[in-house]
Design an enzyme around this catalytic site. Structure first.
Site, PDB file in Angstrom:
ATOM      1  N   ARG A  16      14.729  -7.792   7.721  1.00 56.61           N
ATOM      2  CA  ARG A  16      14.248  -8.083   6.365  1.00 56.61           C
ATOM      3  C   ARG A  16      14.179  -9.592   6.145  1.00 56.61           C
ATOM      4  O   ARG A  16      15.152 -10.304   6.339  1.00 56.61           O
ATOM      5  CB  ARG A  16      15.172  -7.448   5.328  1.00 56.61           C
ATOM      6  CG  ARG A  16      14.608  -7.502   3.902  1.00 56.61           C
ATOM      7  CD  ARG A  16      15.534  -6.818   2.902  1.00 56.61           C
ATOM      8  NE  ARG A  16      15.879  -5.465   3.309  1.00 56.61           N
ATOM      9  CZ  ARG A  16      15.104  -4.405   3.125  1.00 56.61           C
ATOM     10  NH1 ARG A  16      13.927  -4.544   2.535  1.00 56.61           N
ATOM     11  NH2 ARG A  16      15.491  -3.215   3.531  1.00 56.61           N
ATOM     12  N   GLU A  39      12.388  -2.834  13.148  1.00 54.63           N
ATOM     13  CA  GLU A  39      11.746  -2.527  11.867  1.00 54.63           C
ATOM     14  C   GLU A  39      11.596  -3.802  11.043  1.00 54.63           C
ATOM     15  O   GLU A  39      12.556  -4.553  10.881  1.00 54.63           O
ATOM     16  CB  GLU A  39      12.612  -1.514  11.106  1.00 54.63           C
ATOM     17  CG  GLU A  39      12.349  -1.422   9.626  1.00 54.63           C
ATOM     18  CD  GLU A  39      13.485  -0.741   8.879  1.00 54.63           C
ATOM     19  OE1 GLU A  39      13.548  -0.925   7.640  1.00 54.63           O
ATOM     20  OE2 GLU A  39      14.308  -0.053   9.496  1.00 54.63           O
ATOM     21  N   THR A  68      10.972   0.038   4.258  1.00 56.20           N
ATOM     22  CA  THR A  68      10.660  -0.017   2.824  1.00 56.20           C
ATOM     23  C   THR A  68       9.203   0.374   2.580  1.00 56.20           C
ATOM     24  O   THR A  68       8.480  -0.260   1.827  1.00 56.20           O
ATOM     25  CB  THR A  68      10.977  -1.412   2.238  1.00 56.20           C
ATOM     26  OG1 THR A  68      12.217  -1.890   2.779  1.00 56.20           O
ATOM     27  CG2 THR A  68      11.135  -1.342   0.735  1.00 56.20           C
ATOM     28  N   LYS A 128      17.612   8.633   7.875  1.00 60.39           N
ATOM     29  CA  LYS A 128      18.299   7.405   7.474  1.00 60.39           C
ATOM     30  C   LYS A 128      19.260   7.756   6.340  1.00 60.39           C
ATOM     31  O   LYS A 128      18.824   8.113   5.241  1.00 60.39           O
ATOM     32  CB  LYS A 128      17.257   6.377   7.017  1.00 60.39           C
ATOM     33  CG  LYS A 128      17.810   5.128   6.370  1.00 60.39           C
ATOM     34  CD  LYS A 128      16.650   4.250   5.902  1.00 60.39           C
ATOM     35  CE  LYS A 128      17.122   3.036   5.119  1.00 60.39           C
ATOM     36  NZ  LYS A 128      15.984   2.162   4.737  1.00 60.39           N
ATOM     37  N   GLY A 158      25.596  -1.753   5.014  1.00 58.71           N
ATOM     38  CA  GLY A 158      26.977  -2.177   5.175  1.00 58.71           C
ATOM     39  C   GLY A 158      27.570  -1.917   6.543  1.00 58.71           C
ATOM     40  O   GLY A 158      28.796  -1.969   6.706  1.00 58.71           O
ATOM     41  N   GLY A 178      21.235  -4.143   9.266  1.00 60.49           N
ATOM     42  CA  GLY A 178      20.562  -5.034   8.338  1.00 60.49           C
ATOM     43  C   GLY A 178      21.081  -6.455   8.363  1.00 60.49           C
ATOM     44  O   GLY A 178      20.999  -7.148   9.386  1.00 60.49           O
ATOM     45  N   SER A 179      21.641  -6.902   7.252  1.00 59.70           N
ATOM     46  CA  SER A 179      21.998  -8.316   7.107  1.00 59.70           C
ATOM     47  C   SER A 179      23.099  -8.767   8.045  1.00 59.70           C
ATOM     48  O   SER A 179      23.230  -9.964   8.306  1.00 59.70           O
ATOM     49  CB  SER A 179      22.401  -8.603   5.662  1.00 59.70           C
ATOM     50  OG  SER A 179      23.510  -7.811   5.273  1.00 59.70           O
TER      51      SER A 179
END
Length: 207
Positions: A16, A39, A68, A128, A158, A178-179
């Protein structure tokens, strides 16, 4: 192809915020350390450009897709850009149907057993579990008792190398990262180091 890519380590890289000018470098580094599903969320800068760059830059055994994804039109745009995978935060039947009609692999977001069964009925290739913090390992264990054998469950939200084991023990098939894997400003080498930490944690559980 989807099952083969997922079987590498069960990890999906969620990039992202990725910019087109860094897509190739980050993609090559992720591929080098062993990631086989990448992704690019559509709320990133010029995401369709990044998807096209990644698809052209990486070998065929690496799946490239979009996250998304919220509408059938976006499904069409992702397919035209060279994307092979649709990842959704939700379980909208129109988007599910559009993805399968386009011949793309599909990972919809689900948060209840009802959504899980509905997504599987529409041809989802994996589920997911989002947000993972809300669903948790106990729920995953309960879902495993009723979902079809072999359903791929991928908690997202998370996830860190330190908390993967509890989800895996409960029956998770892998994870969306993710992050904790990628965020704006990280260079490709750091993304690769983080990916290696996730892979090592996954392998330690298997070992």
């Amino acid at each position: 192809m989807f099952q083969q890519a997922l079987a590498a380590n069960g990890l999906v890289a969620i990039l992202r915020g990725l910019r087109p000018d860094e897509a190739a470098a980050v993609g090559h580094e992720l591929y080098r350390v062993g990631i086989r599903i990448i992704e690019v969320p559509l709320n990133s800068p010029q995401p369709l450009d990044s998807i096209g760059i990644l698809r052209n830059a990486l070998p065929d055994d690496c799946l490239i897709g979009a996250g998304t994804v919220l509408s059938p039109l976006q499904v069409e745009q992702v397919s035209a850009a060279g994307g092979q995978l649709i990842v959704m935060p939700h379980c909208d039947r129109q988007v599910l149907a559009a993805a399968k009609a386009a011949g793309l692999f599909l990972i919809p977001g689900v948060a209840t057993p009802s959504e899980a069964f509905a997504a599987l009925a529409e041809g989802a290739d994996a589920l997911k579990l989002f947000p993972a913090e809300q669903i948790g390992p106990a729920a995953i264990k309960a879902w495993r008792a009723v979902l079809p054998t072999g359903t791929a469950l991928l908690p997202v939200g998370g996830i860190t190398p330190d908390n993967m084991a509890s989800y895996l023990q409960a029956g998770a098939s892998g994870f969306g990262l993710g992050s904790a894997l990628y965020s704006l400003g990280l260079d490709a080498a750091e993304v690769g180091r983080r990916a290696q930490a996730f892979i090592q944690a996954r392998n330690a559980f298997q070992g």
